[in-house]
Motif scaffolding. Structure first.
Motif, PDB file in Angstrom:
ATOM      1  N   ARG A 109       0.821  -1.202   0.000  1.00 54.86           N
ATOM      2  CA  ARG A 109       0.000   0.000   0.000  1.00 54.86           C
ATOM      3  C   ARG A 109       0.861   1.259   0.000  1.00 54.86           C
ATOM      4  O   ARG A 109       1.925   1.299   0.627  1.00 54.86           O
ATOM      5  CB  ARG A 109      -0.911   0.015   1.228  1.00 54.86           C
ATOM      6  N   VAL A 110       0.355   2.287  -0.669  1.00 51.75           N
ATOM      7  CA  VAL A 110       1.035   3.576  -0.754  1.00 51.75           C
ATOM      8  C   VAL A 110       0.407   4.530   0.251  1.00 51.75           C
ATOM      9  O   VAL A 110      -0.821   4.651   0.326  1.00 51.75           O
ATOM     10  CB  VAL A 110       0.912   4.163  -2.174  1.00 51.75           C
ATOM     11  N   VAL A 111       1.249   5.218   1.015  1.00 49.01           N
ATOM     12  CA  VAL A 111       0.785   6.225   1.964  1.00 49.01           C
ATOM     13  C   VAL A 111       1.144   7.592   1.400  1.00 49.01           C
ATOM     14  O   VAL A 111       2.314   7.969   1.337  1.00 49.01           O
ATOM     15  CB  VAL A 111       1.421   6.029   3.351  1.00 49.01           C
ATOM     16  N   SER A 112       0.133   8.333   0.973  1.00 46.15           N
ATOM     17  CA  SER A 112       0.360   9.632   0.340  1.00 46.15           C
ATOM     18  C   SER A 112      -0.968  10.355   0.206  1.00 46.15           C
ATOM     19  O   SER A 112      -2.023   9.724   0.089  1.00 46.15           O
ATOM     20  CB  SER A 112       0.998   9.454  -1.046  1.00 46.15           C
ATOM     21  N   GLY A 113      -0.900  11.688   0.196  1.00 49.95           N
ATOM     22  CA  GLY A 113      -2.076  12.485  -0.098  1.00 49.95           C
ATOM     23  C   GLY A 113      -2.163  12.863  -1.560  1.00 49.95           C
ATOM     24  O   GLY A 113      -3.107  13.534  -1.979  1.00 49.95           O
ATOM     25  N   ASP A 114      -1.182  12.435  -2.354  1.00 54.90           N
ATOM     26  CA  ASP A 114      -1.131  12.754  -3.779  1.00 54.90           C
ATOM     27  C   ASP A 114      -2.159  11.915  -4.536  1.00 54.90           C
ATOM     28  O   ASP A 114      -2.335  10.724  -4.254  1.00 54.90           O
ATOM     29  CB  ASP A 114       0.273  12.462  -4.306  1.00 54.90           C
ATOM     30  N   ASN A 115      -2.817  12.516  -5.513  1.00 53.81           N
ATOM     31  CA  ASN A 115      -3.750  11.771  -6.363  1.00 53.81           C
ATOM     32  C   ASN A 115      -3.069  11.152  -7.577  1.00 53.81           C
ATOM     33  O   ASN A 115      -3.690  10.380  -8.302  1.00 53.81           O
ATOM     34  CB  ASN A 115      -4.884  12.688  -6.837  1.00 53.81           C
ATOM     35  N   PHE A 116      -1.810  11.499  -7.829  1.00 54.92           N
ATOM     36  CA  PHE A 116      -1.020  10.948  -8.932  1.00 54.92           C
ATOM     37  C   PHE A 116      -1.751  11.078 -10.274  1.00 54.92           C
ATOM     38  O   PHE A 116      -1.706  10.178 -11.116  1.00 54.92           O
ATOM     39  CB  PHE A 116      -0.672   9.475  -8.669  1.00 54.92           C
ATOM     40  N   LEU A 117      -2.422  12.211 -10.478  1.00 55.16           N
ATOM     41  CA  LEU A 117      -3.233  12.390 -11.680  1.00 55.16           C
ATOM     42  C   LEU A 117      -2.409  12.311 -12.957  1.00 55.16           C
ATOM     43  O   LEU A 117      -2.897  11.838 -13.987  1.00 55.16           O
ATOM     44  CB  LEU A 117      -3.969  13.728 -11.616  1.00 55.16           C
ATOM     45  N   ASP A 118      -1.157  12.756 -12.900  1.00 52.26           N
ATOM     46  CA  ASP A 118      -0.338  12.740 -14.110  1.00 52.26           C
ATOM     47  C   ASP A 118       0.227  11.362 -14.422  1.00 52.26           C
ATOM     48  O   ASP A 118       0.982  11.204 -15.384  1.00 52.26           O
ATOM     49  CB  ASP A 118       0.799  13.758 -14.002  1.00 52.26           C
ATOM     50  N   PHE A 119      -0.131  10.359 -13.607  1.00 50.56           N
ATOM     51  CA  PHE A 119       0.344   8.999 -13.865  1.00 50.56           C
ATOM     52  C   PHE A 119      -0.801   8.026 -14.126  1.00 50.56           C
ATOM     53  O   PHE A 119      -0.583   6.826 -14.222  1.00 50.56           O
ATOM     54  CB  PHE A 119       1.182   8.501 -12.680  1.00 50.56           C
ATOM     55  N   HIS A 120      -2.018   8.533 -14.243  1.00 53.29           N
ATOM     56  CA  HIS A 120      -3.156   7.639 -14.429  1.00 53.29           C
ATOM     57  C   HIS A 120      -3.088   6.879 -15.748  1.00 53.29           C
ATOM     58  O   HIS A 120      -3.533   5.737 -15.840  1.00 53.29           O
ATOM     59  CB  HIS A 120      -4.462   8.429 -14.343  1.00 53.29           C
ATOM     60  N   ARG A 121      -2.539   7.497 -16.784  1.00 56.29           N
ATOM     61  CA  ARG A 121      -2.479   6.802 -18.064  1.00 56.29           C
ATOM     62  C   ARG A 121      -1.336   5.793 -18.090  1.00 56.29           C
ATOM     63  O   ARG A 121      -1.440   4.748 -18.730  1.00 56.29           O
ATOM     64  CB  ARG A 121      -2.353   7.805 -19.210  1.00 56.29           C
ATOM     65  N   ALA A 122      -0.252   6.092 -17.404  1.00 53.90           N
ATOM     66  CA  ALA A 122       0.858   5.137 -17.335  1.00 53.90           C
ATOM     67  C   ALA A 122       0.549   3.984 -16.396  1.00 53.90           C
ATOM     68  O   ALA A 122       1.108   2.897 -16.531  1.00 53.90           O
ATOM     69  CB  ALA A 122       2.137   5.847 -16.896  1.00 53.90           C
ATOM     70  N   PRO A 124      -2.887   2.452 -15.345  1.00 58.82           N
ATOM     71  CA  PRO A 124      -4.352   2.487 -15.446  1.00 58.82           C
ATOM     72  C   PRO A 124      -5.088   1.875 -14.267  1.00 58.82           C
ATOM     73  O   PRO A 124      -6.312   2.004 -14.185  1.00 58.82           O
ATOM     74  CB  PRO A 124      -4.625   1.687 -16.732  1.00 58.82           C
ATOM     75  N   TRP A 125      -4.396   1.215 -13.346  1.00 61.26           N
ATOM     76  CA  TRP A 125      -5.057   0.625 -12.184  1.00 61.26           C
ATOM     77  C   TRP A 125      -5.350   1.658 -11.096  1.00 61.26           C
ATOM     78  O   TRP A 125      -6.084   1.359 -10.144  1.00 61.26           O
ATOM     79  CB  TRP A 125      -4.189  -0.492 -11.597  1.00 61.26           C
ATOM     80  N   ILE A 126      -4.827   2.879 -11.233  1.00 58.09           N
ATOM     81  CA  ILE A 126      -4.994   3.867 -10.165  1.00 58.09           C
ATOM     82  C   ILE A 126      -6.419   4.413 -10.071  1.00 58.09           C
ATOM     83  O   ILE A 126      -7.001   4.432  -8.976  1.00 58.09           O
ATOM     84  CB  ILE A 126      -3.991   5.027 -10.336  1.00 58.09           C
ATOM     85  N   PRO A 127      -7.028   4.907 -11.165  1.00 55.31           N
ATOM     86  CA  PRO A 127      -8.348   5.544 -11.033  1.00 55.31           C
ATOM     87  C   PRO A 127      -9.380   4.605 -10.407  1.00 55.31           C
ATOM     88  O   PRO A 127      -9.583   3.488 -10.853  1.00 55.31           O
ATOM     89  CB  PRO A 127      -8.717   5.885 -12.485  1.00 55.31           C
ATOM     90  N   GLY A 128     -10.004   5.070  -9.348  1.00 54.00           N
ATOM     91  CA  GLY A 128     -11.033   4.295  -8.677  1.00 54.00           C
ATOM     92  C   GLY A 128     -10.517   3.221  -7.746  1.00 54.00           C
ATOM     93  O   GLY A 128     -11.319   2.508  -7.131  1.00 54.00           O
ATOM     94  N   ASP A 129      -9.186   3.087  -7.604  1.00 56.61           N
ATOM     95  CA  ASP A 129      -8.642   2.032  -6.744  1.00 56.61           C
ATOM     96  C   ASP A 129      -9.083   2.245  -5.293  1.00 56.61           C
ATOM     97  O   ASP A 129      -9.037   3.360  -4.776  1.00 56.61           O
ATOM     98  CB  ASP A 129      -7.116   2.020  -6.827  1.00 56.61           C
ATOM     99  N   ARG A 130      -9.467   1.151  -4.628  1.00 55.81           N
ATOM    100  CA  ARG A 130      -9.956   1.207  -3.251  1.00 55.81           C
ATOM    101  C   ARG A 130      -9.055   0.471  -2.266  1.00 55.81           C
ATOM    102  O   ARG A 130      -9.345   0.468  -1.071  1.00 55.81           O
ATOM    103  CB  ARG A 130     -11.359   0.592  -3.168  1.00 55.81           C
ATOM    104  N   ASP A 131      -8.015  -0.175  -2.752  1.00 53.99           N
ATOM    105  CA  ASP A 131      -7.269  -1.098  -1.906  1.00 53.99           C
ATOM    106  C   ASP A 131      -5.822  -0.716  -1.641  1.00 53.99           C
ATOM    107  O   ASP A 131      -5.253  -1.140  -0.639  1.00 53.99           O
ATOM    108  CB  ASP A 131      -7.280  -2.502  -2.535  1.00 53.99           C
ATOM    109  N   ARG A 132      -5.198   0.055  -2.514  1.00 60.19           N
ATOM    110  CA  ARG A 132      -3.745   0.189  -2.441  1.00 60.19           C
ATOM    111  C   ARG A 132      -3.248   1.525  -1.904  1.00 60.19           C
ATOM    112  O   ARG A 132      -2.040   1.762  -1.898  1.00 60.19           O
ATOM    113  CB  ARG A 132      -3.142  -0.033  -3.830  1.00 60.19           C
ATOM    114  N   PHE A 133      -4.149   2.399  -1.459  1.00 62.98           N
ATOM    115  CA  PHE A 133      -3.711   3.719  -1.014  1.00 62.98           C
ATOM    116  C   PHE A 133      -4.274   4.045   0.366  1.00 62.98           C
ATOM    117  O   PHE A 133      -5.428   3.733   0.678  1.00 62.98           O
ATOM    118  CB  PHE A 133      -4.152   4.796  -2.009  1.00 62.98           C
TER     119      PHE A 133
END
Length: 395
Positions: A109-122, A124-133
């Protein structure tokens, strides 16, 4: 507990990846200064509470700019530099992509307040993820806590994830680990040609960090150059010792080296009395179980323990307790733990590469259901199952 004891760059031992710069520079986490290292220490305490593990192990990564941030005190900058030089923290020009690479490859799991918006295309599992952050926040009592978070889905996200991933792979932009691809590099020692590299430069310190992968090349995360293969490295899996649901200790099981676990295993092994109280350990046999790791899966063998062993299986309908009979071996799957006593369990690491896929539907036969309904501590040996009725992970 000292902050340093919770820091590790061992890819097999880390429980979480922390975005250090994001945490240190977040004023909402308390303090009057725009950058404060105490926020990171508060997050470590919060993770210990969240995971019920006082010795929680954290893979700390930061942007290089934090080490020279004038808003930190000179002493704080010295501490960060020392962690970097001693191989306790990874430092990169920009850490975001590396943080996500570790989360994707290792399942931490990642601990961060960043939304990592500039990495969503690289990624693709980030948007909507409920488990890893996890997001660190300041509680009502002024103490930092961590909470699971749901990652946002950008409004412009209109291409399906699989379509987007295919386009990126074709363009050579997406740099993800193939399934179990990291097992190959974690099974080797690596050396960086740059003198004094804190991750892969010290000959007397095992290279336990995860290298970067770019196509078919294995690279140093710090310097970007190719790493030299320094020979095989035995794979390991971490096992945690839980008493009353709290992590009291941990040990490693090395591939090809079965490890006896109990009150006082003959010939060495994991001595549980090191971590748990006398009452709990008295109900454990001298050699209670033997754990074995073949580099892919972890198995447990009951060594004719006096009070028996059970496997706790996590199921959607609730936990299931399955007896492990004397001489039986069980292949542990995700969510399984080994129950030695009603207060004492062994919990394998949550690393996604430790477990094979579980193809069973969770059903048990009547004999196993009846046994599972009984108390965890068994006063008499359990009846043996017929050979034809063994199922799931047992051999």
């Amino acid at each position: 507990m000292q902050c340093e004891s919770r820091l590790t760059l061992d890819a097999s031992a880390a429980d979480h990846v922390v975005d250090v710069a994001n945490v240190v520079r977040e004023p909402a986490l308390g303090g009057d200064r725009p950058a404060d290292l105490a926020r990171f220490e508060g997050v470590l305490d919060a993770l210990a509470d969240f995971s019920r593990d006082p010795a929680v192990q954290v893979y700390a990564i930061t942007d290089r700019s934090l080490l020279t941030d004038a808003r930190l005190t000179a002493r704080e900058r010295e501490r960060l530099d020392r962690w970097y030089r001693h191989g306790l923290m990874e430092v990169l020009p920009r850490a975001d992509d590396r943080i996500l690479e570790l989360a994707d490859a290792l399942g931490v799991r990642v601990v961060s307040g960043d939304n990592f918006l500039d990495f969503h295309r690289a990624h693709p599992w980030i948007p909507g993820d409920r488990d890893r952050f996890l997001r660190p926040v300041l509680g009502d009592d002024g103490v930092i806590v961590v909470r699971p978070r749901i990652m946002p889905v950008p409004p412009e996200w209109q291409v399906s994830r699989k379509e987007e991933e295919g386009l990126l792979l074709e363009a050579g932009v997406l740099r993800r680990w193939a399934p179990n691809g990291h097992l190959t590099v974690l099974g080797r020692h690596w050396r960086c040609p740059e003198p004094g590299c804190p991750l892969f430069g010290a000959g007397d310190r095992p290279s336990t960090a995860l290298p970067r992968r770019r196509r078919d090349r294995v690279l140093c995360p710090t310097h970007g150059g190719p790493l030299a293969d320094a020979g095989p490295r035995p794979r390991q899996v971490q096992v945690k010792v839980l008493m009353d649901g709290t992590v009291r200790g941990r040990f490693m099981v090395t591939a090809g080296e079965p490890l006896a676990v109990g009150r006082a295993p003959a010939g060495g092994g994991a001595v549980l009395g090191t971590w748990v109280d006398d009452h709990a350990v008295e109900s454990v046999s001298r050699t209670h179980v033997v754990l074995a790791f073949d580099g892919r899966v972890l198995t447990v063998l009951d060594e004719r323990s006096a009070n028996g062993t059970r496997i706790r299986r996590s199921r959607p309908a609730g936990d299931e307790l399955v007896p492990l009979h004397h001489g039986s071996r069980w292949t542990l799957r995700r969510g399984d733990s080994v129950v030695l006593h009603d207060r004492l369990e062994l919990l394998p690491s949550g690393r996604q590469f430790v477990f094979e896929e579980d193809g069973t539907d969770g059903t048990v036969d009547p004999l196993r259901q009846e046994s599972a309904a009984g108390p965890t501590m068994m006063g008499v040996p359990l009846p043996a199952l017929d050979e034809g009725r063994r199922g799931d992970g047992r051999e």
